[in-house]
Scaffold this motif. Structure first.
Motif, PDB file in Angstrom:
ATOM      1  N   PRO A 189      19.962  93.116  57.728  1.00 43.20           N
ATOM      2  CA  PRO A 189      21.163  92.604  57.054  1.00 43.20           C
ATOM      3  C   PRO A 189      20.888  91.186  56.533  1.00 43.20           C
ATOM      4  CG  PRO A 189      21.593  93.198  59.367  1.00 43.20           C
ATOM      5  CD  PRO A 189      20.105  93.172  59.184  1.00 43.20           C
ATOM      6  N   ASP A 222      25.206  96.657  49.638  1.00 43.22           N
ATOM      7  CA  ASP A 222      25.915  95.633  48.854  1.00 43.22           C
ATOM      8  C   ASP A 222      26.268  94.398  49.683  1.00 43.22           C
ATOM      9  OD1 ASP A 222      26.326  96.673  46.158  1.00 43.22           O
ATOM     10  OD2 ASP A 222      27.442  98.276  47.157  1.00 43.22           O
ATOM     11  N   ARG A 223      26.729  94.659  50.927  1.00 43.11           N
ATOM     12  CA  ARG A 223      27.164  93.538  51.776  1.00 43.11           C
ATOM     13  C   ARG A 223      26.063  92.524  51.968  1.00 43.11           C
ATOM     14  NH1 ARG A 223      29.234  95.698  57.438  1.00 43.11           N
ATOM     15  NH2 ARG A 223      29.460  93.471  57.813  1.00 43.11           N
ATOM     16  N   TRP A 224      24.844  93.006  52.194  1.00 41.00           N
ATOM     17  CA  TRP A 224      23.746  92.072  52.481  1.00 41.00           C
ATOM     18  C   TRP A 224      23.347  91.336  51.198  1.00 41.00           C
ATOM     19  CZ3 TRP A 224      25.566  93.109  56.703  1.00 41.00           C
ATOM     20  CH2 TRP A 224      25.452  94.313  57.395  1.00 41.00           C
ATOM     21  N   ALA A 227      25.912  88.623  50.591  1.00 43.09           N
ATOM     22  CA  ALA A 227      25.751  87.478  51.492  1.00 43.09           C
ATOM     23  C   ALA A 227      24.550  86.626  51.058  1.00 43.09           C
ATOM     24  CB  ALA A 227      25.561  87.966  52.932  1.00 43.09           C
ATOM     25  N   ARG A 402      24.711  95.084  64.138  1.00 39.92           N
ATOM     26  CA  ARG A 402      24.384  94.957  62.716  1.00 39.92           C
ATOM     27  C   ARG A 402      23.048  95.638  62.509  1.00 39.92           C
ATOM     28  NH1 ARG A 402      26.739  90.782  59.554  1.00 39.92           N
ATOM     29  NH2 ARG A 402      24.935  89.958  58.480  1.00 39.92           N
ATOM     30  N   ASP A 427      29.072  98.395  60.866  1.00 37.43           N
ATOM     31  CA  ASP A 427      28.189  97.293  60.500  1.00 37.43           C
ATOM     32  C   ASP A 427      26.715  97.700  60.358  1.00 37.43           C
ATOM     33  OD1 ASP A 427      30.286  95.480  60.267  1.00 37.43           O
ATOM     34  OD2 ASP A 427      30.336  95.178  62.430  1.00 37.43           O
ATOM     35  N   ALA A 432      27.649 102.205  54.402  1.00 39.01           N
ATOM     36  CA  ALA A 432      28.068 102.095  53.000  1.00 39.01           C
ATOM     37  C   ALA A 432      27.965 103.436  52.290  1.00 39.01           C
ATOM     38  CB  ALA A 432      27.209 101.051  52.281  1.00 39.01           C
TER      39      ALA A 432
END
Ligand code: G6P
Length: 493
Positions: A189, A222-224, A227, A402, A427, A432
């Motif tokens: 992540p 996408d989340r990583w 960030a 995570r 998480d 996703a």
């Protein structure tokens, strides 16, 4: 004229052991990164001149690196160059920086009242991490120069061990009008800026600056990627845009006059190859034994490295809560927990391994009866047995605090014979793509996880089958060859 395609990663596709008589034998390297890259690189090999650069991880690897520098062969006859990095430099870079600091930051694993603590010792570790990255950049530059091809060089650099290498390689090769394309891919992540800022300023900046030496910076979810863009803006003050641009792109970072495309490439599984492997005799034999041992009871399976981020202890706590609150499952369910050794040089991992054993023993003592063993904990790594467990599982538990992606969550449904219900941490990067057909849980909420295990066990057969098939189709839609090929295509653009 073929392109030169180089892969660099800490762990390579082959590792060596000394036999009792001192002879060296090679074995396939383990882990999701290695499996994905190996398949991707094999698919590319016919059209390119490929090589894989990795670190020698043991004395046996070092012996091979010295005897046969540069010409070891990995799976599918891929040329492998193992780097004989001085043991002290390797130890500081791999154990002290990569695994004890960078991994902990990206997975947000620190017990912050006590850790981390950055003093003089850490500065020495950091110098070693730089030297380790230099060794990889030098080897890549050398491989690029030694190639017969002038059709361009593509370097695909993997993970947090090698965050400085893209910049170092660009500095070596990027001059003139060289056709050079560098990609970096994070299998972890990425932490939000407030957490990332725990790193000493110069270190946090160097990691971002190093990765931005690449033209293409990839993540599993996408989340990583989001960030990472946040960190580039907040910590480097870099110019960040968030417009997708094709080829998985979700944004761009302009830093020191260079544009890096930031992209998302989820890594799934090669379903036909995995199913073929699971059809082999060794896996079938294990499946028969596991099926007989279950004797008609439902099976909850988990397969992990014994890794802090995998959240094995809370998973066991959730199973304990299930048995405590739902006595109807007594005698009707068995939890197979495979927790294989990992990074035992890091003290936190040794302590965690002990805690896993202890909680497992408590559960057996509390609920076991002469004719029912509620929990089987296996700590000896056995790949065929893990595959077999996935084929017969009713429920698969994947609850990391995570995780960059998580391969088990994808392999399980692909391998499942009767259909398995997936209890999955929200998480994990895999959430996703898999969220629609998995039972998502907050990994910290033991009661919610226990309730999801109950729901998974009680799920009607037809629903379990339907969800499992859908999960398998999603996992199979992003095979390693595509994951790898998309990154190469992005670099060619
Ligand atoms: C994760 C990392 C990989 C690493 C693997 C196994 O998947 O992203 O880079 O190789 O864990 O860890 P190890 O330290 O044993 O190589």
């Amino acid at each position: 004229m073929k392109k030169r395609v180089l892969v660099a990663s800490n762990r390579g596709p082959v590792s060596y052991q000394f036999g009792p008589d001192g002879t060296l034998t090679g074995r396939r390297g383990g882990g999701g990164l290695v499996a994905g890259v190996a398949e991707g690189l094999a698919a590319t090999a016919p059209e390119a001149e490929v090589a894989w650069i990795c670190a020698a991880l043991s004395d046996a690897d070092r012996a091979v690196a010295r005897q046969r520098p540069g010409d070891t062969l990995g799976p599918d006859d891929i040329p492998v160059r193992m780097l004989d990095i001085p043991p002290d430099v390797f130890d500081r870079a791999y154990n002290n920086v990569a695994n004890s600091i960078l991994w902990f930051v990206q997975h947000m694993l620190f017990d912050t009242p006590n850790q981390p603590r950055f003093g003089r010792e850490f500065r020495q570790d950091w110098a070693a991490y730089l030297a380790y990255n230099e060794a990889f950049a030098a080897a890549m530059a050398d491989e690029a120069a030694g190639s017969a091809s002038s059709a361009g060089v593509r370097a695909l650099i993997q993970d947090y061990h090698l965050s400085l290498a893209p910049r170092l390689l660009r500095d070596k090769l990027g001059g003139g009008d060289a056709d050079l394309g560098i990609a970096h891919f994070s299998h972890t992540p990425w932490a939000p800026p407030d957490y990332y800022r725990m790193l000493p300023a110069e270190v946090g900046e160097a990691v971002l600056d190093g990765m931005l030496g690449a033209d293409h910076v990839g993540f599993h979810a996408d989340r990583w990627a989001a960030a990472f863009l946040d960190c580039c803006a907040a910590i480097l003050g870099a110019r960040v845009s968030r417009d997708g641009n094709g080829y998985g792109s979700v944004g761009q970072v302009v830093h020191r006059g260079h544009v890096s495309e930031v992209a998302v490439h989820p890594l799934g599984v090669d379903a036909p190859a995995l199913r073929a492997r699971a059809g082999a005799d060794d896996v079938r034999a294990h499946a028969t034994v596991l099926g007989q041992a279950a004797a008609g009871r439902k099976l909850i399976v988990r397969v992990d490295r014994t890794e802090l981020s995998k959240n094995i202890v809370r998973g066991l706590d959730a199973y304990r809560e299930l048995l405590a609150t739902r006595p109807e499952w007594h005698g009707r369910v068995v939890h197979l927990a495979f927790a294989y050794p990992s990074r035992s040089t890091v003290p936190e991992y040794r302590a965690y391994t002990e805690r896993v054993r202890q909680v497992a023993a408590e559960i057996t003592a509390e609920f076991g009866t002469p004719d029912w063993n509620p929990l089987v904990l296996e700590v000896k790594d056995d790949y065929p047995r893990s595959l077999a467990a996935c084929t017969v599982a009713d429920v698969l538990l994947v609850n990391p605090v995570r995780d960059g992606m998580n391969l088990v969550a994808q392999e399980g449904p692909v391998l499942s014979e009767r259909g398995c219900a997936l209890v999955l941490s929200r998480d994990a990067g895999a959430a996703a793509t898999l969220h629609g057909d998995a039972l998502l849980v907050n990994p910290y909420d033991v009661s919610e996880t226990a309730a999801a295990l109950h729901r998974a066990l009680a799920m009607p057969d037809a629903e379990r089958r339907r969800r499992s098939d859908a999960l398998a189709a999603t996992a199979a839609a992003s095979p390693p060859a595509r994951w790898f090929g998309d990154q190469l295509a992005a670099l060619d653009r």
